[in-house]
Design a protein around this motif. Structure first.
Motif, mmCIF file in Angstrom:
data_model
loop_
_atom_site.group_PDB
_atom_site.id
_atom_site.type_symbol
_atom_site.label_atom_id
_atom_site.label_comp_id
_atom_site.label_asym_id
_atom_site.label_seq_id
_atom_site.Cartn_x
_atom_site.Cartn_y
_atom_site.Cartn_z
ATOM 1 N N GLY A 166 -59.768 37.190 -17.400
ATOM 2 C CA GLY A 166 -59.112 37.686 -18.616
ATOM 3 C C GLY A 166 -59.638 36.920 -19.813
ATOM 4 N N CYS A 167 -60.670 37.497 -20.454
ATOM 5 C CA CYS A 167 -61.353 36.777 -21.547
ATOM 6 C C CYS A 167 -60.997 37.388 -22.895
ATOM 7 N N ARG A 203 -58.774 30.848 -25.799
ATOM 8 C CA ARG A 203 -58.127 29.546 -26.047
ATOM 9 C C ARG A 203 -58.105 28.697 -24.768
ATOM 10 N N VAL A 228 -50.868 43.618 -15.728
ATOM 11 C CA VAL A 228 -51.713 43.528 -14.527
ATOM 12 C C VAL A 228 -51.654 42.145 -13.873
ATOM 13 N N PHE A 269 -63.193 36.371 -31.096
ATOM 14 C CA PHE A 269 -62.555 37.465 -30.356
ATOM 15 C C PHE A 269 -61.444 38.104 -31.172
HETATM 16 N N1 NAD Z 1 -48.761 30.590 -23.902
HETATM 17 C C1 NAD Z 1 -49.057 31.110 -25.080
HETATM 18 O O1 NAD Z 1 -48.835 30.504 -26.111
HETATM 19 C C2 NAD Z 1 -49.730 32.459 -25.110
HETATM 20 C C3 NAD Z 1 -50.308 32.942 -26.284
HETATM 21 C C4 NAD Z 1 -50.941 34.198 -26.262
HETATM 22 C C5 NAD Z 1 -50.978 34.923 -25.070
HETATM 23 N N2 NAD Z 1 -50.395 34.422 -23.946
HETATM 24 C C6 NAD Z 1 -50.420 35.174 -22.686
HETATM 25 O O2 NAD Z 1 -51.770 35.318 -22.275
HETATM 26 C C7 NAD Z 1 -51.946 36.572 -21.623
HETATM 27 C C8 NAD Z 1 -53.068 37.345 -22.308
HETATM 28 O O3 NAD Z 1 -52.702 37.609 -23.652
HETATM 29 P P1 NAD Z 1 -53.829 37.891 -24.733
HETATM 30 O O4 NAD Z 1 -53.169 37.852 -26.039
HETATM 31 O O5 NAD Z 1 -54.981 37.007 -24.487
HETATM 32 O O6 NAD Z 1 -54.231 39.395 -24.362
HETATM 33 P P2 NAD Z 1 -55.597 40.117 -24.699
HETATM 34 O O7 NAD Z 1 -55.316 41.561 -24.707
HETATM 35 O O8 NAD Z 1 -56.192 39.488 -25.906
HETATM 36 O O9 NAD Z 1 -56.563 39.758 -23.494
HETATM 37 C C9 NAD Z 1 -56.391 40.249 -22.186
HETATM 38 C C10 NAD Z 1 -57.756 40.307 -21.512
HETATM 39 O O10 NAD Z 1 -57.558 40.614 -20.137
HETATM 40 C C11 NAD Z 1 -58.572 41.567 -19.766
HETATM 41 N N3 NAD Z 1 -58.119 42.289 -18.569
HETATM 42 C C12 NAD Z 1 -57.191 43.276 -18.488
HETATM 43 N N4 NAD Z 1 -57.055 43.679 -17.207
HETATM 44 C C13 NAD Z 1 -57.901 42.912 -16.474
HETATM 45 C C14 NAD Z 1 -58.197 42.861 -15.082
HETATM 46 N N5 NAD Z 1 -57.597 43.654 -14.206
HETATM 47 N N6 NAD Z 1 -59.124 41.958 -14.666
HETATM 48 C C15 NAD Z 1 -59.754 41.148 -15.552
HETATM 49 N N7 NAD Z 1 -59.509 41.163 -16.885
HETATM 50 C C16 NAD Z 1 -58.585 42.028 -17.332
HETATM 51 C C17 NAD Z 1 -58.720 42.434 -21.011
HETATM 52 O O11 NAD Z 1 -59.927 43.172 -20.974
HETATM 53 C C18 NAD Z 1 -58.678 41.377 -22.104
HETATM 54 O O12 NAD Z 1 -59.950 40.846 -22.354
HETATM 55 C C19 NAD Z 1 -50.596 37.279 -21.660
HETATM 56 O O13 NAD Z 1 -49.923 37.026 -20.458
HETATM 57 C C20 NAD Z 1 -49.890 36.598 -22.828
HETATM 58 O O14 NAD Z 1 -48.478 36.610 -22.724
HETATM 59 C C21 NAD Z 1 -49.795 33.203 -23.947
#
Ligand code: NAD
Length: 412
Positions: free
Chosen positions: A10-11, A17, A88, A230
């Motif tokens: 998940g990039c 970060r 997912v 990104f």
């Molecule tokens: N702890 C924190 O402070 C914090 C902050 C932001 C996000 N998050 C968490 O991080 C996670 C991601 O959030 P985000 O904002 O980065 O989302 P995002 O949409 O920016 O990134 C998600 C990535 O996952 C990829 N992806 C989706 N399905 C996939 C699969 N089956 N296999 C591989 N890659 C796949 C997507 O293509 C995308 O690049 C969420 O669970 C969110 O709650 C936590």
């Protein structure tokens, strides 16, 4: 020092970060991981992340668009850091566990309580570790607050207040954060808060709640502050408007197992703004529950407020774990621009330590499930029109609200 081979899955925004988190850990004397691969279903995202890693660490890791292919190509891969969107988490994490990999997964553990159970069962049947990245509690401010409570500095906590009211109709980071079957704003922000409430005051017993959707259409912001490539690229490509299907406003009363009560208002939309965070005890009050880059102060009626630095000076027995002491030598993250990355590094380090040396996980599947269930308890209570117990939400006995999500995603 032995190192655990790790891959990031998940990039996207937070995935990027996590790569900065890897750099913090790798550059520390505590390093116990080696980032060997990146995986994302979107080729352009994984390639952009590989370029980012080259800048951060000096060389590009292997890139994949399929988890199974990655595990086959790297037979000594031991651990994955899953940072996909929450809808997912359960499919990716269960696949990784079934491939024999240990997993660190971003919060929320999963999109519904049933999805959480699927992941815990997969961890158990494969005898693998499942750790949840709940970052706020790892900030020095949260650790200090917990230390003060444990020492009885505020006496017996009897009430708390966690009000975070943030107005507007901007898209909250990503369009998926407004969709009920992707993980709406309440679950996205709410698990941070339910985790903090439980970390500071123990488990929740019962919940009465109300949850509403106030802004059915969300609009793109003109610009965003995040400097990561990104986030900027995604912002450029974002639609001007997105429909919202997930509730954005919530009010609840949590009755804790201890007997204390907590008042909750978390709104990400609508009008008016407010923020109040208090833990009230019969001998004093703490402001704040802990936060990334956060602070706190102690309030006692009739006395001057005791500020963070004074608290540190007074309670000299307060300390952090060794890697956190290295990252935050002042035992504070106030003003530390790298705090986000350092806390992620602490999460990655902990799982690698658990793999290498049997360290206990702080937020395992059971804990992550409680955080998710506590947010859904608000929605389930609103749907049922009554107080719900955490036991019936955690066991999926009260489930009307989440059933629609499971149905949309094929979770059974
Ligand atoms: N702890 C924190 O402070 C914090 C902050 C932001 C996000 N998050 C968490 O991080 C996670 C991601 O959030 P985000 O904002 O980065 O989302 P995002 O949409 O920016 O990134 C998600 C990535 O996952 C990829 N992806 C989706 N399905 C996939 C699969 N089956 N296999 C591989 N890659 C796949 C997507 O293509 C995308 O690049 C969420 O669970 C969110 O709650 C936590």
């Amino acid at each position: 020092m032995a190192k655990v081979k790790m891959a990031l899955i998940g990039c996207g925004g937070m995935g990027t970060r996590h790569l900065y988190g890897v750099r913090e850990l790798v550059q520390s004397p505590f390093n116990n991981i080696e980032l060997v691969a990146l995986c994302d279903i979107r080729r352009e995202n994984v390639e952009l992340a590989a370029t980012e890693v080259e800048e951060l660490l000096g060389s590009k890791p292997a890139t994949f668009t399929d988890v199974g292919a990655m595990a086959k190509a790297i037979p000594d891969l031991e651990m994955v850091d899953v940072v996909t969107d929450p809808s997912v988490h359960h499919t990716v994490v269960c696949q990784a566990l079934d491939l024999g990999l240990h997993v660190l997964v971003e919060k929320p553990l999963a999109i519904t309580v049933k999805a959480c159970h699927l992941m815990m069962e997969a961890a158990k049947r494969n005898d693998r570790l499942l750790s949840v990245a709940e970052n706020y509690r790892r900030d020095p401010s949260a650790r200090l607050i917990r230390h003060l409570i444990d020492k009885g500095v505020i006496g017996t906590p009897y009430m708390g207040m966690l009000h975070s009211v943030r107005p507007g109709r901007d898209i909250f980071i990503t369009p998926w954060r407004h969709l009920i079957d992707k993980g709406g704003p309440l679950i996205d922000m709410g698990v941070h808060f339910t985790d903090l409430i439980r970390y500071q005051l123990g488990d929740i017993k019962e919940v009465y709640g109300d949850a509403r959707l106030i802004e059915p259409v969300r609009q793109k912001q003109e610009s965003i502050g995040d400097h990561y490539t990104f986030y900027q690229q995604r912002h450029k490509a974002m639609d001007q408007e997105v429909p919202a299907t997930a509730e954005d406003s919530s009010l609840a009363v949590f009755k804790m197992e201890s007997g204390a009560t907590v008042s909750w208002i978390v709104n990400i939309g609508g009008h008016g703004s407010a923020g109040a965070q208090l833990i009230l005890g019969d001998k004093g009050c703490i402001e704040g529950w802990g936060n990334r880059g956060g602070s706190t102060q102690l309030k006692v009626a009739g006395q001057e407020d005791v500020q963070y630095e004074q608290l540190l000076a007074e309670y000299k027995d307060f300390s952090l774990e060794p890697l956190a002491e290295y990252f935050f030598p002042q035992r504070s993250s106030l003003g530390d621009k790298a705090v986000d990355w350092k806390i992620i590094a602490l999460e990655q380090y902990e799982l690698a330590e658990a793999i290498l040396n049997g360290r206990q996980l702080e937020v395992d599947g059971a804990e992550g499930l409680k955080d998710v269930a506590a947010v859904y308890a608000i929605c389930e209570s609103a749907r049922a029109g009554r107080t719900v117990t955490m036991a019936e939400v955690e066991n999926a006995e009260v489930y009307d609200y989440q059933a629609q999500i499971d149905e949309a995603l094929g979770i059974s």
